[in-house]
Motif scaffolding. Structure first.
Motif, PDB file in Angstrom:
ATOM      1  N   HIS A 247     -53.576  10.522 -37.062  1.00 46.82           N
ATOM      2  CA  HIS A 247     -54.153   9.180 -37.171  1.00 46.82           C
ATOM      3  C   HIS A 247     -55.278   9.076 -36.160  1.00 46.82           C
ATOM      4  CE1 HIS A 247     -54.444   4.778 -36.604  1.00 46.82           C
ATOM      5  NE2 HIS A 247     -54.254   4.800 -37.907  1.00 46.82           N
ATOM      6  N   GLY A 248     -56.464   8.771 -36.619  1.00 50.88           N
ATOM      7  CA  GLY A 248     -57.598   8.627 -35.728  1.00 50.88           C
ATOM      8  C   GLY A 248     -58.697   7.819 -36.380  1.00 50.88           C
ATOM      9  N   HIS A 249     -59.347   7.000 -35.597  1.00 51.24           N
ATOM     10  CA  HIS A 249     -60.447   6.161 -36.068  1.00 51.24           C
ATOM     11  C   HIS A 249     -60.016   5.291 -37.250  1.00 51.24           C
ATOM     12  CE1 HIS A 249     -62.967   8.468 -33.390  1.00 51.24           C
ATOM     13  NE2 HIS A 249     -62.557   9.577 -33.978  1.00 51.24           N
ATOM     14  N   GLY A 250     -58.750   4.831 -37.216  1.00 50.91           N
ATOM     15  CA  GLY A 250     -58.264   3.920 -38.240  1.00 50.91           C
ATOM     16  C   GLY A 250     -57.890   4.545 -39.563  1.00 50.91           C
ATOM     17  N   ALA A 251     -57.824   5.879 -39.634  1.00 55.55           N
ATOM     18  CA  ALA A 251     -57.492   6.538 -40.897  1.00 55.55           C
ATOM     19  C   ALA A 251     -56.483   7.664 -40.663  1.00 55.55           C
ATOM     20  CB  ALA A 251     -58.757   7.113 -41.533  1.00 55.55           C
ATOM     21  N   TRP A 252     -55.744   7.981 -41.729  1.00 51.84           N
ATOM     22  CA  TRP A 252     -54.769   9.063 -41.694  1.00 51.84           C
ATOM     23  C   TRP A 252     -55.353  10.303 -42.360  1.00 51.84           C
ATOM     24  CZ3 TRP A 252     -50.298   8.769 -39.045  1.00 51.84           C
ATOM     25  CH2 TRP A 252     -49.857   7.511 -38.678  1.00 51.84           C
TER      26      TRP A 252
ATOM     27  N   ILE B 153     -47.060   1.933 -34.502  1.00 49.79           N
ATOM     28  CA  ILE B 153     -46.483   3.139 -33.898  1.00 49.79           C
ATOM     29  C   ILE B 153     -47.604   4.092 -33.517  1.00 49.79           C
ATOM     30  CG2 ILE B 153     -45.080   5.188 -34.335  1.00 49.79           C
ATOM     31  CD1 ILE B 153     -43.324   3.440 -36.128  1.00 49.79           C
ATOM     32  N   ALA B 154     -48.538   4.317 -34.412  1.00 51.08           N
ATOM     33  CA  ALA B 154     -49.668   5.206 -34.117  1.00 51.08           C
ATOM     34  C   ALA B 154     -50.522   4.641 -32.992  1.00 51.08           C
ATOM     35  CB  ALA B 154     -50.515   5.415 -35.371  1.00 51.08           C
ATOM     36  N   GLU B 155     -50.708   3.338 -32.977  1.00 50.22           N
ATOM     37  CA  GLU B 155     -51.529   2.721 -31.935  1.00 50.22           C
ATOM     38  C   GLU B 155     -50.837   2.775 -30.572  1.00 50.22           C
ATOM     39  OE1 GLU B 155     -52.158  -1.137 -33.583  1.00 50.22           O
ATOM     40  OE2 GLU B 155     -53.446  -0.358 -35.183  1.00 50.22           O
ATOM     41  N   ARG B 156     -49.519   2.556 -30.538  1.00 51.34           N
ATOM     42  CA  ARG B 156     -48.780   2.582 -29.272  1.00 51.34           C
ATOM     43  C   ARG B 156     -48.666   3.993 -28.709  1.00 51.34           C
ATOM     44  NH1 ARG B 156     -43.221  -0.049 -30.142  1.00 51.34           N
ATOM     45  NH2 ARG B 156     -43.568   0.860 -32.175  1.00 51.34           N
ATOM     46  N   HIS B 157     -48.731   4.985 -29.553  1.00 55.85           N
ATOM     47  CA  HIS B 157     -48.559   6.366 -29.120  1.00 55.85           C
ATOM     48  C   HIS B 157     -49.825   7.185 -29.351  1.00 55.85           C
ATOM     49  CE1 HIS B 157     -44.271   5.806 -28.429  1.00 55.85           C
ATOM     50  NE2 HIS B 157     -44.266   5.079 -29.537  1.00 55.85           N
ATOM     51  N   ALA B 158     -50.968   6.579 -29.149  1.00 53.88           N
ATOM     52  CA  ALA B 158     -52.244   7.275 -29.343  1.00 53.88           C
ATOM     53  C   ALA B 158     -52.282   8.546 -28.497  1.00 53.88           C
ATOM     54  CB  ALA B 158     -53.401   6.358 -28.976  1.00 53.88           C
ATOM     55  N   GLY B 159     -52.664   9.653 -29.132  1.00 57.66           N
ATOM     56  CA  GLY B 159     -52.750  10.923 -28.433  1.00 57.66           C
ATOM     57  C   GLY B 159     -51.414  11.626 -28.265  1.00 57.66           C
TER      58      GLY B 159
END
Length: 90
Positions: free
Chosen positions: A77-82, A31-37
């Motif tokens: 969520h950024g750079h693989g961390a929350w 979900i975080a990857e599909r909705h980056a930004g």
């Protein structure tokens, strides 16, 4: 009316034990990857969200306080961390 019998847990030897629901849901970082930004709103019961936040942040035990009714927490969520930005804001 017949007397009711106490309920027993059904054991299924053919299945592995399942981890708690919040751990299963936290594996879904797509979900975080599909909705980056973008912003994504997750709505659920406070206890579930609190446990999910703990799992996402890798926290053991009850580090954060409870999530009160009609309150929210904000995570990034950024750079693989929350990262927890705000907790129990209402």
């Amino acid at each position: 009316m017949p007397a009711s019998r106490p309920r027993r847990a059904v054991r299924r030897p053919d299945r592995r034990p399942r981890p708690p629901a919040w751990h299963r849901s936290c594996r879904r970082t797509d979900i975080a990857e599909r909705h980056a930004g973008e912003s994504v709103l997750v709505v659920s019961h406070g206890l579930f969200l609190n446990r999910m936040i703990h799992a996402l942040l890798g926290l053991e035990g009850r580090v954060l306080g409870s999530l009160d009714n009609a309150h929210h927490s904000e995570l990034l969520h950024g750079h693989g961390a929350w990262t927890l930005v705000a907790h129990n804001v209402g």
